[in-house]
Design a protein around this motif. Structure first.
Motif, mmCIF file in Angstrom:
data_model
loop_
_atom_site.group_PDB
_atom_site.id
_atom_site.type_symbol
_atom_site.label_atom_id
_atom_site.label_comp_id
_atom_site.label_asym_id
_atom_site.label_seq_id
_atom_site.Cartn_x
_atom_site.Cartn_y
_atom_site.Cartn_z
ATOM 1 N N HIS A 105 0.691 -1.090 -0.095
ATOM 2 C CA HIS A 105 -0.102 -0.054 -0.064
ATOM 3 C C HIS A 105 0.802 1.238 -0.032
ATOM 4 C CE1 HIS A 105 1.158 -0.834 4.129
ATOM 5 N NE2 HIS A 105 0.849 0.460 4.705
ATOM 6 N N LEU A 106 2.265 0.940 -0.097
ATOM 7 C CA LEU A 106 3.211 2.213 -0.028
ATOM 8 C C LEU A 106 3.709 2.409 -1.337
ATOM 9 C CD1 LEU A 106 4.792 2.046 3.455
ATOM 10 C CD2 LEU A 106 2.727 3.421 2.993
ATOM 11 N N SER A 107 3.988 3.804 -1.763
ATOM 12 C CA SER A 107 4.949 4.062 -3.034
ATOM 13 C C SER A 107 6.235 3.407 -2.803
ATOM 14 C CB SER A 107 4.878 5.383 -3.404
ATOM 15 O OG SER A 107 5.441 5.991 -2.304
ATOM 16 N N VAL A 108 7.002 3.346 -3.953
ATOM 17 C CA VAL A 108 8.256 3.332 -3.752
ATOM 18 C C VAL A 108 9.123 4.102 -2.914
ATOM 19 C CG1 VAL A 108 10.625 3.078 -5.162
ATOM 20 C CG2 VAL A 108 8.529 2.069 -6.171
ATOM 21 N N ALA A 109 8.934 5.512 -2.875
ATOM 22 C CA ALA A 109 9.625 6.208 -2.051
ATOM 23 C C ALA A 109 9.389 6.158 -0.751
ATOM 24 C CB ALA A 109 9.117 7.773 -2.375
ATOM 25 N N ALA A 110 7.779 5.628 -0.358
ATOM 26 C CA ALA A 110 7.533 5.513 0.937
ATOM 27 C C ALA A 110 8.086 4.198 1.470
ATOM 28 C CB ALA A 110 6.087 5.382 1.105
ATOM 29 N N ASN A 111 8.343 3.078 0.622
ATOM 30 C CA ASN A 111 8.793 2.087 1.131
ATOM 31 C C ASN A 111 10.307 2.372 1.458
ATOM 32 O OD1 ASN A 111 7.526 -1.000 1.019
ATOM 33 N ND2 ASN A 111 6.641 0.107 -0.690
ATOM 34 N N ILE A 112 11.058 3.030 0.730
ATOM 35 C CA ILE A 112 12.242 3.050 0.902
ATOM 36 C C ILE A 112 12.514 4.179 2.277
ATOM 37 C CG2 ILE A 112 14.324 4.203 0.150
ATOM 38 C CD1 ILE A 112 13.542 3.322 -2.713
ATOM 39 N N GLY A 113 11.601 4.890 2.390
ATOM 40 C CA GLY A 113 11.896 5.797 3.482
ATOM 41 C C GLY A 113 11.245 5.316 4.596
ATOM 42 N N PHE A 114 10.557 4.136 4.806
ATOM 43 C CA PHE A 114 9.955 3.675 6.107
ATOM 44 C C PHE A 114 10.914 3.956 7.014
ATOM 45 C CE2 PHE A 114 8.212 0.502 8.977
ATOM 46 C CZ PHE A 114 6.854 1.020 9.072
ATOM 47 N N GLY A 115 10.435 4.303 8.407
ATOM 48 C CA GLY A 115 11.392 4.229 9.461
ATOM 49 C C GLY A 115 12.685 5.122 9.449
ATOM 50 N N LEU A 116 12.723 5.917 8.596
ATOM 51 C CA LEU A 116 13.724 6.892 8.504
ATOM 52 C C LEU A 116 13.341 8.137 9.144
ATOM 53 C CD1 LEU A 116 15.123 7.069 4.890
ATOM 54 C CD2 LEU A 116 16.202 6.110 6.801
ATOM 55 N N PRO A 117 14.271 8.848 9.898
ATOM 56 C CA PRO A 117 13.791 10.214 10.584
ATOM 57 C C PRO A 117 13.601 11.308 9.432
ATOM 58 C CG PRO A 117 16.186 10.037 10.480
ATOM 59 C CD PRO A 117 15.804 8.686 10.082
ATOM 60 N N ARG A 118 12.473 12.016 9.674
ATOM 61 C CA ARG A 118 11.817 12.947 8.845
ATOM 62 C C ARG A 118 12.878 13.824 8.420
ATOM 63 N NH1 ARG A 118 6.537 14.174 7.986
ATOM 64 N NH2 ARG A 118 6.115 13.032 9.713
ATOM 65 N N THR A 119 13.737 14.165 9.062
ATOM 66 C CA THR A 119 14.913 15.319 8.443
ATOM 67 C C THR A 119 15.674 14.500 7.606
ATOM 68 O OG1 THR A 119 14.881 16.518 10.628
ATOM 69 C CG2 THR A 119 16.955 17.093 9.159
ATOM 70 N N GLY A 120 15.691 15.007 6.550
ATOM 71 C CA GLY A 120 16.931 14.487 5.470
ATOM 72 C C GLY A 120 16.260 13.289 4.779
ATOM 73 N N ARG A 121 15.046 12.743 5.036
ATOM 74 C CA ARG A 121 14.394 11.421 4.485
ATOM 75 C C ARG A 121 14.544 11.582 2.807
ATOM 76 N NH1 ARG A 121 8.425 10.205 6.472
ATOM 77 N NH2 ARG A 121 9.692 9.935 8.150
ATOM 78 N N THR A 122 13.824 12.660 2.392
ATOM 79 C CA THR A 122 13.854 12.787 0.744
ATOM 80 C C THR A 122 15.108 12.838 0.231
ATOM 81 O OG1 THR A 122 11.912 14.175 1.045
ATOM 82 C CG2 THR A 122 12.937 14.249 -1.074
ATOM 83 N N GLN A 123 16.072 13.491 0.828
ATOM 84 C CA GLN A 123 17.396 13.355 0.201
ATOM 85 C C GLN A 123 17.879 12.041 0.267
ATOM 86 O OE1 GLN A 123 20.399 16.044 1.812
ATOM 87 N NE2 GLN A 123 22.097 15.235 0.854
ATOM 88 N N ARG A 124 17.772 11.172 1.059
ATOM 89 C CA ARG A 124 18.239 9.917 1.631
ATOM 90 C C ARG A 124 17.536 9.025 0.376
ATOM 91 N NH1 ARG A 124 22.638 6.970 1.715
ATOM 92 N NH2 ARG A 124 22.391 4.924 2.768
ATOM 93 N N ILE A 125 16.361 9.067 0.316
ATOM 94 C CA ILE A 125 15.597 8.338 -0.658
ATOM 95 C C ILE A 125 16.013 8.367 -2.143
ATOM 96 C CG2 ILE A 125 13.389 7.934 -1.697
ATOM 97 C CD1 ILE A 125 12.154 8.783 0.958
ATOM 98 N N VAL A 126 16.456 9.662 -2.606
ATOM 99 C CA VAL A 126 17.047 10.151 -3.849
ATOM 100 C C VAL A 126 18.315 9.500 -3.885
ATOM 101 C CG1 VAL A 126 18.030 11.847 -5.276
ATOM 102 C CG2 VAL A 126 15.652 12.241 -4.012
ATOM 103 N N GLU A 127 19.092 9.571 -2.740
ATOM 104 C CA GLU A 127 20.403 8.851 -2.943
ATOM 105 C C GLU A 127 20.511 7.446 -3.026
ATOM 106 O OE1 GLU A 127 22.674 12.204 0.275
ATOM 107 O OE2 GLU A 127 22.223 10.070 0.953
ATOM 108 N N VAL A 128 19.698 6.712 -2.376
ATOM 109 C CA VAL A 128 19.683 5.113 -2.580
ATOM 110 C C VAL A 128 18.991 4.754 -3.521
ATOM 111 C CG1 VAL A 128 20.055 4.764 0.056
ATOM 112 C CG2 VAL A 128 17.625 5.108 -0.974
ATOM 113 N N MET A 129 18.101 5.579 -4.342
ATOM 114 C CA MET A 129 17.542 5.193 -5.652
ATOM 115 C C MET A 129 18.521 5.304 -6.660
ATOM 116 S SD MET A 129 13.596 6.518 -5.623
ATOM 117 C CE MET A 129 13.331 5.778 -7.326
ATOM 118 N N LYS A 130 19.581 6.429 -6.783
ATOM 119 C CA LYS A 130 20.664 6.513 -7.562
ATOM 120 C C LYS A 130 21.425 5.315 -7.327
ATOM 121 C CE LYS A 130 20.487 11.397 -8.303
ATOM 122 N NZ LYS A 130 21.100 12.580 -7.832
#
Length: 350
Positions: free
Chosen positions: A92-117
């Motif tokens: 029920h979660l998008s790719v980004a939400a799956n990857i970011g699950f459990g990460l702290p809110r601060t810096g989450r978006t940047q970390r998702i982009v990093e690990v997708m690359k």
């Protein structure tokens, strides 16, 4: 950090599943644990992750003790990522939400982009859901989710086994590349010997809950500790032989000795790989009759039976163009390159 496992055992009820497991995985390395189904591979991985408590033994990561008698660090505090066989993505979660699950809110978006690359996932996939992805993409998302919290170790539980052959090889190559880039210490369990040998720096062989041999892929494949380990790591020909100086005399002719695990016995069991056997017009080394030829695209499988008092059946692969003059019943010469590994004459494959 180095992962160190010492004296780990585990039983379920009265059935032993792991027995005195010892293994060291160097920091930043990739080690594959290979064994048949039911040998205890997944149980060991779950013990390392903290999902199962062992009966005894110790596990440490660098200077941190994760498991010791009467104490253990909870799974969520071990700094270990885990990728299950089916990926175990949240549907029920998008790719980004799956990857970011459990990460702290601060810096989450940047970390998702990093690990997708890092895992070669196209940015356009971020808004898709697991059911909209291919099997290979799902496994890379699962790896990205495991890498996102920057774990010190990642455990992979047969992550490619559900994929078809072409996609499995492609996904495995992409995952290995991502792990090389991240420098994360990795342990893979698999029943596929080719996967184990191509995965990384080390291979550990698991049989009936123990690890009888570990080392570099080259040493485990080239100098297996027993005939049973040799067979687990790929097709073999096991034949009775007699030592003659630095060679052996066998149904395949005179063969050099590559490694001797027979304690110097005169009568031995000799192991060679089918890939070491080639056809020859010279019948003086060894000879066999052709019992079958089956073409598979550019190659052909040739079934042979050696001539002599103790005939041995073997199956070799040769280029298809070399089979034009081969017919069932034809007698051909055999030549073995690379030498044999010797075991006691009683050696057998269980």
């Amino acid at each position: 950090m180095k992962l160190r496992i010492s004296g780990v055992s585990k039983s379920f009820d009265t059935t032993p599943v792991l027995t005195d497991i010892g293994l060291e995985v160097a920091q930043g390395s990739r080690t594959a644990i290979v064994g048949s189904s039911g040998c205890g591979k997944t149980t060991l991985l779950r013990v390392i992750a903290g999902f199962i408590d062992p009966d005894c033994g110790e596990i440490s990561l660098g200077n941190r003790v994760l498991v010791a008698p009467r104490r253990g660090v909870p799974a969520h505090r071990r700094g270990i990522g885990y990728v299950a066989q089916d990926g175990a993505l949240f549907p029920h979660l998008s790719v980004a939400a799956n990857i970011g699950f459990g990460l702290p809110r601060t810096g989450r978006t940047q970390r998702i982009v990093e690990v997708m690359k890092l895992t070669s996932l196209d940015a356009a996939l971020a808004t898709r859901y697991p059911h909209q992805l291919s099997g290979g993409q799902q496994q890379r998302v699962a790896l990205a989710r495991a890498l996102a919290p920057r774990p010190e170790v990642v455990l992979l539980d047969e992550p490619f086994s559900a994929l078809d052959t072409g996609l499995r090889e492609q996904t495995r190559a992409a995952v290995i590349t991502a792990l090389e880039r991240s420098g994360t210490t990795t342990v893979l369990v698999t029943h596929d010997q080719e996967e184990a040998l191509s995965f990384g720096d080390g291979v550990a062989v698991m049989m009936r809950g123990s690890l009888p041999q570990s080392g570099s892929p080259q040493s485990v494949f080239g100098n297996p500790g027993s005939a049973e380990i040799a067979a687990l790591m790929g097709s073999i020909v096991l034949l009775p032989a007699v030592r003659v100086g630095n060679e052996i005399d066998s149904a395949l002719g005179r063969i050099d000795v590559r490694h001797d695990r027979s304690n110097g016995a005169e009568s031995v069991s000799a192991m060679v790989r089918p890939s070491q056997v080639s056809l020859s017009v010279d019948l003086s080394h060894g000879s066999a009759s052709v019992t079958g030829v089956r073409h598979i695209g550019p190659t052909a499988l040739v079934s042979l039976r050696t001539l002599g008092e103790q005939p041995v059946a073997l199956l070799i692969t040769i280029p298809a163009q070399q089979t034009q003059s081969l017919a069932v019943g034809a007698v051909v010469g055999l030549k073995v390159g690379g030498g044999a590994v010797l075991y006691p004459a009683s050696a057998a494959i269980q």
